[in-house]
Enzyme design. Structure first.
Site, PDB file in Angstrom:
ATOM      1  N   LYS A 116      -9.524  -2.201   2.023  1.00 37.54           N
ATOM      2  CA  LYS A 116      -9.230  -1.051   2.875  1.00 37.54           C
ATOM      3  C   LYS A 116     -10.013   0.187   2.435  1.00 37.54           C
ATOM      4  O   LYS A 116     -10.502   0.952   3.264  1.00 37.54           O
ATOM      5  CB  LYS A 116      -7.726  -0.785   2.908  1.00 37.54           C
ATOM      6  CG  LYS A 116      -6.914  -1.967   3.482  1.00 37.54           C
ATOM      7  CD  LYS A 116      -7.353  -2.304   4.879  1.00 37.54           C
ATOM      8  CE  LYS A 116      -6.982  -3.663   5.406  1.00 37.54           C
ATOM      9  NZ  LYS A 116      -5.627  -4.069   5.529  1.00 37.54           N
ATOM     10  N   ARG A 136       2.038 -12.204  -0.395  1.00 34.12           N
ATOM     11  CA  ARG A 136       0.723 -12.572   0.150  1.00 34.12           C
ATOM     12  C   ARG A 136       0.123 -13.785  -0.552  1.00 34.12           C
ATOM     13  O   ARG A 136       0.458 -14.085  -1.687  1.00 34.12           O
ATOM     14  CB  ARG A 136      -0.241 -11.391  -0.038  1.00 34.12           C
ATOM     15  CG  ARG A 136       0.226 -10.091   0.633  1.00 34.12           C
ATOM     16  CD  ARG A 136      -0.645  -9.690   1.763  1.00 34.12           C
ATOM     17  NE  ARG A 136      -0.046  -8.626   2.577  1.00 34.12           N
ATOM     18  CZ  ARG A 136      -0.541  -8.245   3.740  1.00 34.12           C
ATOM     19  NH1 ARG A 136      -1.623  -8.816   4.223  1.00 34.12           N
ATOM     20  NH2 ARG A 136       0.038  -7.290   4.443  1.00 34.12           N
ATOM     21  N   HIS A 154     -10.387  -2.340  11.654  1.00 31.72           N
ATOM     22  CA  HIS A 154      -9.310  -3.207  11.150  1.00 31.72           C
ATOM     23  C   HIS A 154      -9.087  -4.318  12.181  1.00 31.72           C
ATOM     24  O   HIS A 154      -8.119  -4.289  12.937  1.00 31.72           O
ATOM     25  CB  HIS A 154      -8.048  -2.361  10.966  1.00 31.72           C
ATOM     26  CG  HIS A 154      -6.941  -3.033  10.219  1.00 31.72           C
ATOM     27  ND1 HIS A 154      -5.625  -2.632  10.333  1.00 31.72           N
ATOM     28  CD2 HIS A 154      -6.938  -4.055   9.338  1.00 31.72           C
ATOM     29  CE1 HIS A 154      -4.858  -3.384   9.553  1.00 31.72           C
ATOM     30  NE2 HIS A 154      -5.629  -4.262   8.940  1.00 31.72           N
ATOM     31  N   ARG A 212       0.835  -1.196   0.000  1.00 36.99           N
ATOM     32  CA  ARG A 212       0.000   0.000   0.000  1.00 36.99           C
ATOM     33  C   ARG A 212       0.873   1.250   0.000  1.00 36.99           C
ATOM     34  O   ARG A 212       1.944   1.279   0.591  1.00 36.99           O
ATOM     35  CB  ARG A 212      -0.906   0.032   1.234  1.00 36.99           C
ATOM     36  CG  ARG A 212      -2.105  -0.899   1.145  1.00 36.99           C
ATOM     37  CD  ARG A 212      -2.992  -0.801   2.376  1.00 36.99           C
ATOM     38  NE  ARG A 212      -2.316  -1.255   3.571  1.00 36.99           N
ATOM     39  CZ  ARG A 212      -1.732  -0.478   4.455  1.00 36.99           C
ATOM     40  NH1 ARG A 212      -1.774   0.841   4.316  1.00 36.99           N
ATOM     41  NH2 ARG A 212      -1.124  -0.982   5.500  1.00 36.99           N
ATOM     42  N   ASP A 265      -9.303  -9.743   9.080  1.00 38.00           N
ATOM     43  CA  ASP A 265      -8.762  -8.402   8.806  1.00 38.00           C
ATOM     44  C   ASP A 265      -9.734  -7.265   9.122  1.00 38.00           C
ATOM     45  O   ASP A 265      -9.303  -6.211   9.556  1.00 38.00           O
ATOM     46  CB  ASP A 265      -8.339  -8.319   7.333  1.00 38.00           C
ATOM     47  CG  ASP A 265      -7.359  -7.185   7.056  1.00 38.00           C
ATOM     48  OD1 ASP A 265      -6.345  -7.088   7.779  1.00 38.00           O
ATOM     49  OD2 ASP A 265      -7.604  -6.388   6.127  1.00 38.00           O
ATOM     50  N   CYS A 283       0.850  -7.600  11.970  1.00 31.70           N
ATOM     51  CA  CYS A 283       1.113  -7.761  13.403  1.00 31.70           C
ATOM     52  C   CYS A 283       0.357  -8.930  14.012  1.00 31.70           C
ATOM     53  O   CYS A 283       0.208  -9.012  15.235  1.00 31.70           O
ATOM     54  CB  CYS A 283       0.783  -6.474  14.152  1.00 31.70           C
ATOM     55  SG  CYS A 283       1.961  -5.166  13.795  1.00 31.70           S
ATOM     56  N   TYR A 324      -1.537  -3.466  -6.722  1.00 29.01           N
ATOM     57  CA  TYR A 324      -1.272  -4.284  -5.537  1.00 29.01           C
ATOM     58  C   TYR A 324      -2.304  -4.147  -4.408  1.00 29.01           C
ATOM     59  O   TYR A 324      -2.670  -3.033  -4.019  1.00 29.01           O
ATOM     60  CB  TYR A 324       0.119  -3.948  -4.963  1.00 29.01           C
ATOM     61  CG  TYR A 324       0.621  -5.088  -4.117  1.00 29.01           C
ATOM     62  CD1 TYR A 324       1.199  -6.197  -4.727  1.00 29.01           C
ATOM     63  CD2 TYR A 324       0.457  -5.109  -2.743  1.00 29.01           C
ATOM     64  CE1 TYR A 324       1.615  -7.278  -3.974  1.00 29.01           C
ATOM     65  CE2 TYR A 324       0.876  -6.186  -1.981  1.00 29.01           C
ATOM     66  CZ  TYR A 324       1.456  -7.268  -2.606  1.00 29.01           C
ATOM     67  OH  TYR A 324       1.865  -8.348  -1.863  1.00 29.01           O
ATOM     68  N   SER A 355      -1.197  -3.620  10.493  1.00 28.99           N
ATOM     69  CA  SER A 355      -0.838  -4.505   9.388  1.00 28.99           C
ATOM     70  C   SER A 355       0.392  -5.334   9.749  1.00 28.99           C
ATOM     71  O   SER A 355       1.345  -4.825  10.346  1.00 28.99           O
ATOM     72  CB  SER A 355      -0.535  -3.676   8.141  1.00 28.99           C
ATOM     73  OG  SER A 355      -1.669  -2.915   7.800  1.00 28.99           O
TER      74      SER A 355
END
Ligand code: GTP
Ligand code: SPV
Ligand code: MN
Length: 651
Positions: free
Chosen positions: A270, A432, A290, A112, A337, A314, A261, A312
């Site tokens: 998001k 990912r 989130h 991002r 998420d 974590c 991406y 993100s």
């Protein structure tokens, strides 16, 4: 390069847009008469609602694609797109697995791009708090609506020339759920189509829903490959220098250009579910966060649901799929998420749905040891991005060493031969997997329940190598909101940051706030005043505290159930199991179940509260609030900071 139409000889163009488009009133100062030949290669323009049809037509006029494809989400469509992407070099087959593919991006398009992501509103104050004079906002970027239009005009006219425009009807949340919302993404990227098919409910059923519900979020995405521009990496076209992601919450519109991406291009995630979602949630009185959502059944058979907000990379996916190391506990996954939460009129509890339909999960670190349930999820029907590949047709990333069959060689995410001695990583740190959620063996039976699941605890957490204990509990709701507001974490690879500095990341939403953080805090605080509300308890966790040698003090992963076990006992009202400290309640001696742990845990260090650390932490939070939130900081949050400051003196 072949285009989609070459693969659709069984689809006769069903109608021609040119006649339709000529009738569209031209609002833009730029007029194109080059619309002949824009054919619908898939789907029927006539079946769209007037609002959707106008959305498609006006973007055809703007982007001037050669073809339009209205997605139905079918297997046949997906197969054709996959074949197209293989022929274009965007996807490579991974013959070791069933229906798995590898995409390697342009190395400039790997995460991002937070610095190029904007909320666009009439007034700056709707988007960001009044920062201290001269200080840049670290809680989102604002742009005026006029500048948004300018940015569109500078980038989009003709940007799809020679290419196919895909129209993706999608639903965030189960189709038909009162908590779900509809969207339509227009894109020139077949990779986005394939990924949205996994990540959202997409296709005919949503088109049908859109016929009667004209309320949808409009999302426009282009890779940025205007004719005449040469691409260093034609299999992953993008325009990194001019990448921009813009949101207009007043019109429920998202416009993204230049990146293919993840969160930059899969606009349901998001952009919609968090940034636009949080604005809708504020207006309608709910929360878009989130957060992962999981269900835990304890050995007595009592089941409860919790949510957890970690920044993100974590640990949300890992916690959401946790395999318990304590016997008798069962964890089931609702989402990894994003959580949309609404107060249930009957139970008074927050009920959460996962608006997504798949996992876009961090690959490195995922292994049979750390996350066996993810390993059982990702090896069919998956698009991998920027992982390494193996000579036996499989994938590889850091953490998978033990899963590697002997004798295979590795090709890194740049497509080059790789071995460990090179000192580089084989997979990009933000590589990912994109896999359907229903492939996860521990999906909760209620994961698609239309009224959501009732939430009993909220966890906040981040990567804190020093000073922050494994777990502590907020004294009450206001204190819990303060814990969310004062979250900090080491920078991760999920955005463009380099290094590992500790960044403020309130509510794990720093890159995802759709509106002024001060107003967001006010919204969170206001839940306390709802009639008959049964608020969840709030906790802060930290799996990432390190000892002086830089080693994690806590084994993490499946052993995190030990922390959840304590959390659940607190939710049940077990007052014996906690003691009060200046920062919150922590487990009483012996209250954390460490039975069966192989290694010795240094509980002393894990829960130590160094006075100098906490004194500095309080100062830093104060500086941050003053600089970034200023007069928008709600009084109860300021009062919490003052109270903590006073308590910390007694450490
Ligand atoms: P986003 O998808 O970016 O929002 O990330 P996420 O929050 O879902 O993070 P994820 O679960 O994918 O974990 C990111 C990284 O943290 C992976 O490399 C994991 O192996 C690692 N990780 C997750 N949980 C733990 C833990 O309990 N302990 C340690 N040491 N590492 C963990
Ligand atoms: C994150 O960065 O929090 C992600 C990945 O979940 S992305 O979809 O790229 O936002
Ligand atoms: Mn995330």
């Amino acid at each position: 390069m072949p285009e989609f139409s070459e693969f659709c000889d069984d689809y006769a163009p069903s109608s021609d847009l040119s006649s339709v488009v000529k009738r569209v009133k031209v609002q833009s100062p730029i007029f194109y008469n080059n619309l002949r030949g824009v054919s619908i290669v898939h789907g029927h323009i006539d079946s769209l609602s007037p609002k959707l049809r106008e959305f498609v037509e006006s973007n055809v006029e703007l982007c001037r694609p050669s073809h339009v494809h209205i997605c139905d989400g079918s297997e046949a469509e997906n197969t054709k797109l996959t074949r197209l992407m293989v022929s274009q070099g965007t996807l490579r087959p991974l013959p070791k697995y069933k229906n798995c593919w590898l995409a390697l991006t342009n190395p400039k398009d790997v995460a991002r791009v937070e610095s190029r992501t904007f909320m666009c509103t009439r007034n700056r104050s709707e988007t960001v708090s009044k920062t201290r004079a001269g200080a840049a906002s670290k809680l989102g970027n604002w742009m005026s609506l006029e500048d948004m239009q300018l940015a569109i005009k500078e980038r989009f006219p003709g940007c799809m020339e020679g290419h196919t425009m895909y129209v993706i009807p999608f639903s965030m949340g189960p189709v038909g759920s009162p908590l779900s919302k509809l969207g339509v993404e227009i894109t020139d990227s077949p990779y986005v189509v394939a990924s949205m098919r996994i990540m959202t409910r997409m296709g005919s059923q949503v088109l049908k829903a859109l016929a009667t519900n004209c309320d949808f979020v409009k999302a426009l995405h282009a890779l940025g490959r205007p004719l005449g521009k040469t691409h260093e990496n034609p299999s992953w076209p993008c325009d990194p220098e001019r990448t921009i992601i813009m949101h207009n919450p007043e019109a429920n519109e998202i416009v993204s250009y230049g990146s293919g991406y993840g969160g930059n291009s899969l606009l349901g995630k998001k952009c919609f579910a968090l940034r636009i979602g949080s604005c809708i949630a504020k207006k309608e009185g709910w929360l878009a966060e989130h957060m992962l959502i999981l269900g835990i059944t304890n050995p007595q058979g009592v089941k409860r649901y919790i949510v957890a907000a970690f920044p993100s990379a974590c640990g949300k996916t890992n916690l959401a799929m946790l395999q318990s190391s304590l016997p008798g506990y069962k964890v089931e996954c609702v989402g990894d998420d994003i959580a949309w939460m609404k107060v249930h009129p009957r139970t008074g509890k927050l009920h959460a749905i996962n608006p997504e339909n798949g996992f876009f999960g961090v690959a490195p670190g995922t292994s049979t040891e750390t996350n066996p349930n993810a390993m059982k999820t990702v090896f069919s029907n998956t698009v991998f991005t920027n992982v390494a590949s193996t000579s036996d047709g499989g994938v590889f990333w850091e953490g998978m060493e033990k899963e590697l069959p002997p004798g295979v060689s590795i090709t890194d995410w740049h497509g080059k031969a790789w071995n460990k001695s090179m000192g580089t990583t084989a997979a990009h740190p933000n590589s990912r997997f994109c896999s359907p959620a229903n492939q996860c063996p521990i999906m909760d039976p209620a994961w698609e329940a239309s009224e959501g699941v009732p939430i009993d605890a909220i966890l906040f957490g981040g990567r804190r190598p020093a000073g922050v204990p494994l777990v502590y509990e907020a004294f009450d709701w206001d204190h819990g909101v303060f814990l969310g507001a004062s979250m900090r974490s080491e920078a991760t690879a999920a955005a463009e940051f380099k290094g590992k500095m500790i960044m403020h990341d309130p509510f794990a939403m720093r890159p995802f706030f759709g509106y002024n953080f001060g107003h967001y805090l006010q919204h969170w605080l206001s839940f306390k005043d709802r009639p008959n509300i049964q608020l969840p308890k709030i906790f802060h966790v930290n799996w990432f505290r390190k000892n002086d040698q830089g080693k994690f003090l806590w084994p993490g992963f499946g052993d995190n159930i030990r922390v959840l076990d304590w959390v659940l006992r607190r939710v049940e009202g077990d007052s014996e199991s906690a003691v009060k400290t200046p920062i919150g309640y922590v487990p009483a001696p012996g209250a954390l179940n460490l039975e069966g742990l192989q290694e010795n845990i240094d509980l002393q260090q894990l829960f130590h509260l160094p006075k100098d650390f906490w004194t500095q932490e309080v100062e830093e939070i104060g500086r941050y609030f003053e600089e970034q939130v200023g007069e928008d900081l709600p009084k109860p949050v300021a009062a919490q900071l003052e109270a903590l400051k006073a308590r910390v003196t007694s450490l």
